[in-house]
Design a protein around this motif. Structure first.
Motif, PDB file in Angstrom:
ATOM      1  N   GLN A 193      52.721  31.343  41.400  1.00 38.68           N
ATOM      2  CA  GLN A 193      52.145  32.682  41.357  1.00 38.68           C
ATOM      3  C   GLN A 193      50.811  32.776  40.627  1.00 38.68           C
ATOM      4  O   GLN A 193      50.192  33.837  40.607  1.00 38.68           O
ATOM      5  CB  GLN A 193      53.132  33.639  40.678  1.00 38.68           C
ATOM      6  N   SER A 194      50.355  31.691  40.037  1.00 40.23           N
ATOM      7  CA  SER A 194      49.204  31.765  39.134  1.00 40.23           C
ATOM      8  C   SER A 194      47.949  32.314  39.804  1.00 40.23           C
ATOM      9  O   SER A 194      47.270  33.194  39.261  1.00 40.23           O
ATOM     10  CB  SER A 194      48.920  30.387  38.530  1.00 40.23           C
ATOM     11  N   LEU A 195      47.630  31.842  41.004  1.00 40.32           N
ATOM     12  CA  LEU A 195      46.402  32.278  41.665  1.00 40.32           C
ATOM     13  C   LEU A 195      46.465  33.754  42.030  1.00 40.32           C
ATOM     14  O   LEU A 195      45.505  34.507  41.793  1.00 40.32           O
ATOM     15  CB  LEU A 195      46.158  31.440  42.917  1.00 40.32           C
ATOM     16  N   ALA A 196      47.595  34.185  42.589  1.00 38.61           N
ATOM     17  CA  ALA A 196      47.729  35.588  43.000  1.00 38.61           C
ATOM     18  C   ALA A 196      47.677  36.529  41.803  1.00 38.61           C
ATOM     19  O   ALA A 196      47.159  37.648  41.898  1.00 38.61           O
ATOM     20  CB  ALA A 196      49.036  35.778  43.757  1.00 38.61           C
ATOM     21  N   ARG A 197      48.198  36.085  40.673  1.00 41.85           N
ATOM     22  CA  ARG A 197      48.190  36.947  39.483  1.00 41.85           C
ATOM     23  C   ARG A 197      46.824  36.976  38.811  1.00 41.85           C
ATOM     24  O   ARG A 197      46.431  37.973  38.220  1.00 41.85           O
ATOM     25  CB  ARG A 197      49.273  36.488  38.509  1.00 41.85           C
ATOM     26  N   GLN A 198      46.090  35.869  38.881  1.00 48.19           N
ATOM     27  CA  GLN A 198      44.752  35.837  38.290  1.00 48.19           C
ATOM     28  C   GLN A 198      43.739  36.599  39.113  1.00 48.19           C
ATOM     29  O   GLN A 198      42.756  37.133  38.586  1.00 48.19           O
ATOM     30  CB  GLN A 198      44.292  34.382  38.131  1.00 48.19           C
ATOM     31  N   HIS A 199      43.985  36.678  40.431  1.00 49.97           N
ATOM     32  CA  HIS A 199      43.039  37.360  41.313  1.00 49.97           C
ATOM     33  C   HIS A 199      43.803  38.335  42.191  1.00 49.97           C
ATOM     34  O   HIS A 199      43.984  38.125  43.412  1.00 49.97           O
ATOM     35  CB  HIS A 199      42.300  36.344  42.186  1.00 49.97           C
ATOM     36  N   PRO A 200      44.266  39.453  41.625  1.00 52.50           N
ATOM     37  CA  PRO A 200      45.066  40.432  42.378  1.00 52.50           C
ATOM     38  C   PRO A 200      44.339  40.939  43.628  1.00 52.50           C
ATOM     39  O   PRO A 200      43.155  41.281  43.566  1.00 52.50           O
ATOM     40  CB  PRO A 200      45.282  41.566  41.379  1.00 52.50           C
ATOM     41  N   GLY A 201      45.046  40.945  44.735  1.00 48.53           N
ATOM     42  CA  GLY A 201      44.467  41.466  45.974  1.00 48.53           C
ATOM     43  C   GLY A 201      43.532  40.527  46.693  1.00 48.53           C
ATOM     44  O   GLY A 201      42.987  40.868  47.745  1.00 48.53           O
ATOM     45  N   ALA A 202      43.331  39.329  46.151  1.00 45.13           N
ATOM     46  CA  ALA A 202      42.413  38.383  46.808  1.00 45.13           C
ATOM     47  C   ALA A 202      43.011  37.881  48.110  1.00 45.13           C
ATOM     48  O   ALA A 202      44.222  37.779  48.263  1.00 45.13           O
ATOM     49  CB  ALA A 202      42.132  37.206  45.877  1.00 45.13           C
ATOM     50  N   THR A 203      42.168  37.599  49.066  1.00 46.40           N
ATOM     51  CA  THR A 203      42.593  36.997  50.332  1.00 46.40           C
ATOM     52  C   THR A 203      41.778  35.746  50.560  1.00 46.40           C
ATOM     53  O   THR A 203      40.656  35.617  50.083  1.00 46.40           O
ATOM     54  CB  THR A 203      42.384  37.971  51.510  1.00 46.40           C
ATOM     55  N   TRP A 204      42.356  34.811  51.332  1.00 42.91           N
ATOM     56  CA  TRP A 204      41.635  33.572  51.615  1.00 42.91           C
ATOM     57  C   TRP A 204      42.143  32.982  52.912  1.00 42.91           C
ATOM     58  O   TRP A 204      43.154  33.418  53.445  1.00 42.91           O
ATOM     59  CB  TRP A 204      41.811  32.552  50.474  1.00 42.91           C
TER      60      TRP A 204
END
Length: 306
Positions: free
Chosen positions: A295-306
């Motif tokens: 979950q680290s990436l999603a929590r560090q960058h809320p709402g980010a898409t890639w």
């Protein structure tokens, strides 16, 4: 550098093609989640009559979380497996389970009201909100025998569940089972072949495979413990009572262990608190490590898409 990269790419392609031919898949991209789209349209299907929507959402989370967390554990073997073909195989199995998890979590999100999609359910819940069994979250310490032992137990149990879910009154569960039975049958066969290869191999491989079974066996009991949600939905023709598959799972495991010259462990099941375990949100400390990484990436960058 270019020549080396090209050679590596050719090796990977040849290994993948060989594996695809071995397992007999018609779709050359069977390992990459193909076919999941077939059930996407059914995610918004109405909740079956007389079925509690909250219970259905919880059951989808149970099956989805099992697949999601086990998939993540298997993905840790990419580039660490003992041979190239096994890197490919374990990655493919992880992707199969991830595909199942996506549909199940999407169905759970829709049924509970649509405020959380599959990403929110995967990346924004806390440990206590996950509903997977403990077996799925156990780490391997890069012990290949332990990874195989866990996969053998998990896939044998999950296949028995999915076979019974083919007749579920919920169209999404039935659709996931329809595709998942073929996938998980391969997972079980793959794990069984390695169990026999290691168990009936050298004295050292036999010792390590037996030790791996001893290590994961205490978590088998939870697989057949029926939660209130499972009991209720099984009575309405939607879910499966896991206690009903125990004899079948035991029979398959006894056959595999016999062929592998391994002894069925007699270790007692891990204790629970008031009969509560993963289905009620009580987990081992290892789930926290899994979620911290997943979950680290999603929590560090809320709402980010890639």
């Amino acid at each position: 550098m270019n020549t080396h990269s090209h050679t590596e790419e050719q090796d990977a392609t040849n290994a993948y093609q060989s594996l695809a031919e071995t397992v007999g898949h018609d779709d050359p991209r069977w390992a990459f989640g193909s076919g999941v789209e077939d059930v996407q349209a059914e995610i918004t299907s109405p909740v079956p009559e007389s079925v509690d929507a909250g219970e259905l959402a919880q059951y989808c989370l149970m099956l989805g979380d099992d697949a999601l967390i086990c998939s993540h554990r298997l993905s840790e073997w990419i580039s660490n497996a003992p041979e190239l073909e096994e890197d490919v195989a374990l990655a493919n199995i992880a992707l199969d389970l991830l595909g199942q998890a996506r549909v199940l979590l999407a169905r759970a999100g829709h049924v509970e009201g649509g405020q959380r999609d599959e990403d929110a359910l995967a990346y924004l819940r806390t440990e206590a909100e996950f509903r997977n069994v403990a077996l799925a979250e156990l780490g391997d310490g890069l012990d290949f025998a332990r990874a195989i032992a866990r996969l053998l137990l998990f896939s044998t149990w999950r296949l028995a569940l999915l076979q019974r879910l083919l007749g579920s009154r919920d169209p999404v569960l039935a659709a996931v089972a329809g595709k998942g039975v073929k996938e998980v049958a391969y997972h079980r066969d793959h794990a069984a072949r390695w169990t026999v290869r290691l168990g009936d191999g050298t004295p050292e491989s036999h010792r390590r495979m037996q030790a791996a079974l001893e290590g994961v066996w205490p978590y088998v009991g939870e697989l057949f413990r029926t939660s209130d949600v499972e009991r209720s939905l099984a009575a309405s023709g939607v879910a499966v009572d896991p206690a009903d598959v125990r004899d079948e799972v035991d029979a398959v495991l006894d056959e595999v262990l016999g062929a592998a010259t391994l002894t069925r462990p007699q270790r007692p099941a891990v204790g629970t608190i008031g009969g509560r375990g993963g289905r009620q949100g009580l987990h081992t400390e290892q789930l926290g490590h899994v979620l911290a990484e997943m979950q680290s990436l999603a929590r560090q960058h809320p709402g980010a898409t890639w």
